[in-house]
Design a protein around this motif. Structure first.
Motif, short mmCIF file in Angstrom:
data_model
loop_
_atom_site.label_atom_id
_atom_site.label_comp_id
_atom_site.label_asym_id
_atom_site.label_seq_id
_atom_site.Cartn_x
_atom_site.Cartn_y
_atom_site.Cartn_z
N ASN A 100 0.81 -1.22 0.00
CA ASN A 100 0.00 0.00 0.00
C ASN A 100 0.83 1.27 0.00
OD1 ASN A 100 -2.18 -1.65 0.27
ND2 ASN A 100 -2.37 -1.38 2.48
N ASN A 101 2.16 1.12 -0.08
CA ASN A 101 3.04 2.29 0.05
C ASN A 101 2.81 3.03 1.36
OD1 ASN A 101 4.33 1.96 -2.41
ND2 ASN A 101 2.60 2.92 -3.48
N ASP A 102 2.53 2.29 2.42
CA ASP A 102 2.31 2.93 3.72
C ASP A 102 3.67 3.19 4.36
OD1 ASP A 102 1.51 3.78 6.19
OD2 ASP A 102 -0.04 2.24 6.41
N TYR A 103 4.24 4.35 4.02
CA TYR A 103 5.62 4.66 4.37
C TYR A 103 5.93 4.53 5.86
CZ TYR A 103 8.78 8.24 6.13
OH TYR A 103 9.70 8.94 6.87
N SER A 104 5.13 5.18 6.71
CA SER A 104 5.48 5.19 8.13
C SER A 104 5.32 3.80 8.75
CB SER A 104 4.62 6.19 8.90
OG SER A 104 3.26 5.94 8.63
N MET A 105 4.35 3.04 8.26
CA MET A 105 4.13 1.68 8.75
C MET A 105 5.32 0.79 8.39
SD MET A 105 1.65 0.20 10.35
CE MET A 105 0.86 -1.36 10.64
N THR A 106 5.76 0.86 7.14
CA THR A 106 6.90 0.05 6.71
C THR A 106 8.14 0.39 7.52
OG1 THR A 106 5.99 0.15 4.50
CG2 THR A 106 8.22 -0.70 4.70
#
Lengths: 337, 308, 306
Positions: B268-274
């Motif tokens: 999902n391109n969830d930057y902060s989660m990754t």
């Protein structure tokens, strides 16, 4: 003196990828109560294999003791012992010390527990009693501070100390026979003498019979009562220490004797070294196995195996030179004189 | 000894700092910026607010300092895809699920793998050995997702014994645990077998036999301990294996564990989660490695005293 | 004894040459390696399987007569038949051609990855061991830090950052940390050889450093590296399969064995053959390389020489 161990026609083979290696080819001997018998020979001559066979420590199916072999301990057949009797025989009746004290002790078990293990197994005593006994045994083998050392791991001790622990394990149950397989080879020269003295002292005290396996004639001279010289899986000459050192009749024994350095004598002469290597034991042997390396090799030696000739009560030799038709040769002693 | 532990712990902290910095700057070096694809459709003012909310309007190094400050407080930020979802909280909620599945798989894998390894060593070159080595080879040659598909197909679709996927009931655990522990079984069966064979060839085993111990006593008292001790050192690798295997297994069996969220955050391109999850994983592994090393030191007398 | 003549008892002396001849014939190191390798039937079979796989991957597409990206909407999801040996996928593409193409990609990733990481590892480890001292300390500390982060996490992170979709970025992402274990291995081997008695003996005898390097160092390091390469290749293929499943691997229309298997996983219940073939290829390759590596290790290890 009565025989405690009698071995007849012992034959041991190893099954390898290249074929059957006949490591021991019909060895006979007897061991008497309280004496020290030495097996002497080059590496690979079958002396260690013979020693291990006596305790049935060779692993089948790789190693095989041939069915015609006989080993009798106090007239009891060792090779047909049941599992239970065999376990009692090992450790309680006969025990063994191995060559390398660095690798022969379990590295993750304290020395004390390794001694106690034997005691608990054979004497059926409690742990606390076994501990007491183990401390006494450590004292016996002259380890300083036995109460402390009993909880030490092998790697915390020096080589000489470890060999003492090995001896303690072997002697814990006062066995009737002690087999010492090159007990001093891996040790410093000064330690060697200490260990041999210790063995001698313990033998006198406990009246144990000792089989000493070694390639070092110097060790044998001071320690053994009788010697058997082995070559290519056979005993080629046997006798008392005096007979072997002063009246040896086999050219191989001469070669062994002349490769021992003697202080103060003939310093300019180069130390004798025997040429060639022992025969490959995969091949069948129909002639004298030493013939190709023998200075006095005759035509008959390359055709037939010599029979054992009796020279005295103890002294026997297998060599064609003993045949009446053989020429007189200048012996090792005559040459030295 | 104490000095050694201190040294190891300081190295661990250094490693962690390097890893966090590396992860942070790598994630920020993505072409464009991590929010670009999400913010494209937003009006200018909202976009600015959006960037400000995640602190992306400040200089890079300052962002790093802020991130580290928050990290010390246990705050890993907020998901950029699902507004209001805290990364730390997601990790706290999902990691017990992963730990349950992974821990169980590790225990089962160790027990089965070690037993199979012992059997293979004792019956060397006979059918039990060949069977064990066959299982071990299956375990290392088939990708986890293929194995999971096969198990789902046979046990759920064909036989109907177990649910295909889901979470909440004990039977939901069965298939994921079996699939996950396969790698551990394979690794340990192979390792224990060769390690046991090596120990069996040692001189001190001959000493033990010469004492008159039965073969059973030789194995249990002398062989087992010595062949199992070095197996502790590969435990760290197996823990990592279980966690990475869990990325796949959790997704395939719809288990709400941390691996599931990690993979979907990547997709999902969830930057902060990754970023947050990577930091969590890295920290976990570094700590695990240290623990495994310490455990090994405690149980092996040779190493304990060599350190003194 | 009766037929013994006087001639029998003439001393003829030793025949050392015969004694030496009786000892087994001497064999060179490579001959010995090959002999022991041949004895290992499993490794030999593995080598043959790998050659067959290589052949299939290189020549397969031209034999089957389909291009891997050729879409045939009239022949979707067909089971294996004479026309389509491995069946077709949901777009009607020939699975055999796709498996061959996937094999090319997977094998290239495996071979190139293992090659690059072992060259890098050899250089790094060799330099570290050669320089020794403080430099060695620092270089190894760096390796320790990289190695303590789980490999797949790093690869995932790098794939995300590099937006890797092609073969080259994938290989880059995987080798960027993959060389560390080889570096450690090589360094250990070099240090061990440097300190070994026979090398000291050779130095003491005045053997030139060049001879020591070519006779002792290179053969020993090479055998260790060769074995590690055979274990690395399937490792990279496996990692790529994992990345494909996660969605970070090769992107369509190009494909790999991992991508094919991952793609087929959703429709596994209905079209199991779509997963069967690529999964079989992965398993065969993994198995063959593992057995080959085992065989090579046993064959190259001089300590096992008998």
């Amino acid at each position: 003196m009565d025989n405690i161990l009698k071995v007849e026609n012992l034959q041991v083979s190893f099954n390898t990828y290249a074929g059957e290696v006949k490591a021991v080819r019909g060895v006979d001997f007897e061991l008497r109560r309280g004496e020290t018998l030495a097996f002497v020979g080059e590496s690979g001559c079958g002396k260690t294999v013979t020693a291990k066979a006596l305790m049935r420590l060779l692993q089948p199916p790789f190693a095989e003791i041939k069915p015609q072999s006989k080993i009798a301990f106090n007239d009891e057949d060792v090779l047909s012992m049941g599992k239970k009797r065999l376990r009692q025989y090992r450790g309680d009746d006969v025990s063994m010390i191995f060559q390398d004290p660095m690798t022969s002790l379990n590295p993750t078990m304290t020395c004390g527990r390794q001694i106690m293990e034997t005691l608990i197994l054979h004497k059926g005593i409690t742990k606390a009693q076994a501990r007491e006994e183990a401390i006494k045994t450590l004292e016996l083998v002259k380890i300083p501070d036995p109460e402390k050392r009993i909880d030490a791991y092998p790697h915390q001790l020096s080589g000489g100390m470890r060999q003492r622990v090995m001896i303690a394990i072997a002697l814990a149950c006062s066995p009737q026979i002690l087999i010492a397989d090159e007990p001093t080879t891996a040790l410093d020269v000064t330690i060697q003498a200490q260990i041999l003295d210790l063995l001698q002292e313990l033998q006198d005290r406990l009246e144990t019979s000792i089989i000493l396996v070694t390639h070092d004639l110097g060790v044998v001279a001071n320690f053994a009562d009788r010697i058997q010289v082995m070559y290519a899986g056979q005993v080629i000459e046997r006798g008392t220490v005096e007979e072997i050192f002063h009246q040896a009749r086999h050219p191989y024994t001469w070669a062994l004797l002349s490769s021992v350095p003697k202080p103060g004598r003939e310093t300019k002469k180069e130390l004798y070294s025997l040429m060639g290597t022992p025969p490959d034991l995969i091949l069948p042997l129909t002639s004298c196995p030493f013939a190709p390396r023998c200075e006095f090799c005759m035509n008959i030696c390359k055709e037939r195996m010599p029979k054992e000739t009796t020279l005295s009560d103890e002294h026997r030799v297998s060599c064609w030179l003993q045949h009446p038709m053989a020429p007189k040769v200048e012996t090792f002693y005559e040459r030295q004189a | 000894m104490a000095q050694y532990i201190l040294k190891r712990i300081s190295y661990m902290i250094l490693t962690l700092l390097v890893v966090i910095a590396m992860t942070f700057f790598l994630m920020r070096s993505i072409p464009g910026d991590p929010l670009a694809s999400l913010a494209r459709a937003l009006p200018e003012q909202t976009k600015a607010n959006f960037y400000a909310k995640y602190g992306l309007d400040k200089p890079l190094f300052q962002q790093y300092l802020i991130y580290m400050k928050n990290l010390l407080k246990g705050d890993l930020g907020e998901s950029v895809v699902y507004a209001g979802r805290s990364v730390s909280e997601t990790i706290i909620q999902t990691s017990p699920v992963s730990a349950a599945v992974g821990g169980l798989a590790l225990i089962v894998g160790l027990i089965v793998g070690i037993s199979l390894g012992i059997v293979a060593a004792l019956y060397k070159n006979s059918w039990p050995d060949y069977l064990v080595m066959f299982i071990a080879i299956l375990g290392i040659t088939i990708p986890v997702f293929v194995l999971a598909s096969l198990f789902q197909y046979f046990f759920s679709v064909k036989l109907g014994w177990l649910p295909t996927s889901g979470w909440g009931k004990p039977q939901h655990m069965v298939l994921p645990v079996i699939v996950l522990c396969f790698g551990t079984i394979a690794t340990y069966a192979r390792y224990i077998k060769s390690s046991m064979l090596e120990v069996l060839g040692q001189d001190y085993i001959l000493t033990a036999r010469a004492k008159g111990l039965s073969e059973f006593q030789v194995i249990t008292r002398h062989v087992m301990r010595n062949s199992m001790l070095p197996a502790i050192t590969i435990l760290a690798g197996r823990i990592v294996g279980i966690f990475t295997g869990a990325f796949v297994v959790e997704r395939m069996f719809s288990i709400p564990g941390i691996g599931f969220y990690y993979i979907s955050s990547i997709n999902n391109n969830d930057y902060s989660m990754t970023l947050g999850t990577t930091v969590f994983y890295a920290a976990l592994f570094v700590v695990m490695q240290l623990i495994v090393d310490f455990v090994y030191m405690l149980v092996d007398p040779r190493i304990r005293l060599a350190g003194d | 004894m009766d037929n013994a003549t006087n001639d029998s008892f003439v001393i003829v002396g030793p025949e050392i040459s015969e004694a030496e001849r009786i000892a087994r014939p001497k064999v060179s190191y490579l001959q010995d390696v090959w002999r022991r390798f041949k004895e290992n039937k499993m490794a030999l079979v593995a080598l043959i399987i790998l050659m067959l796989l290589g052949f299939m991957v290189i020549f397969g597409p031209s034999i089957s007569g389909y291009a891997f990206e050729e879409v045939d909407r009239t022949a979707r999801n067909q089971f294996p038949s004479l026309k389509h040996w491995f069946g077709t996928d949901k777009l009607g593409r020939d699975m055999f051609a796709r498996v061959c193409q996937g094999g090319r990609v997977s094998l290239i990733i495996g071979l190139a990855g293992a090659f690059i990481s072992s060259v890098a590892g050899c250089l790094y480890g060799g330099i570290s061991a050669y320089l020794g001292g403080k430099t060695d300390d620092i270089m190894m500390r760096i390796v320790e830090i990289i190695i303590s982060v789980p490999y797949l996490i790093v690869v995932i992170l790098l794939s995300v950052v590099l937006q890797s979709q092609g073969i080259f970025t994938l290989i880059l992402a995987m080798t960027l940390t993959g060389w560390c274990s080889t570096a450690r291995l090589v360094r250990g081997q070099v240090l061990q050889i440097k300190g070994q008695d026979y090398v000291l003996a050779a130095q003491a005898l005045g053997v030139s450093p060049w001879r020591i390097i070519t006779r002792h160092l290179i053969p020993n390091v090479l055998s260790v590296v060769l074995v590690s390469i055979t274990f690395d290749i399937p490792g990279y293929i496996f990692s790529e399969a994992f990345l494909s499943y996660v969605g970070l691997g090769i992107q369509p229309p190009n494909t790999s064995w991992g991508a094919l298997a991952a793609m087929a996983q959703t429709s596994f219940t209905f079209y199991p053959y779509q997963m069967f073939f690529p999964a079989l290829m992965i398993a065969l390759t993994m198995l063959s390389f593992t057995l080959l590596g085992d065989g090579l290790r046993d064959a190259l290890d001089p300590r096992l020489r008998k």
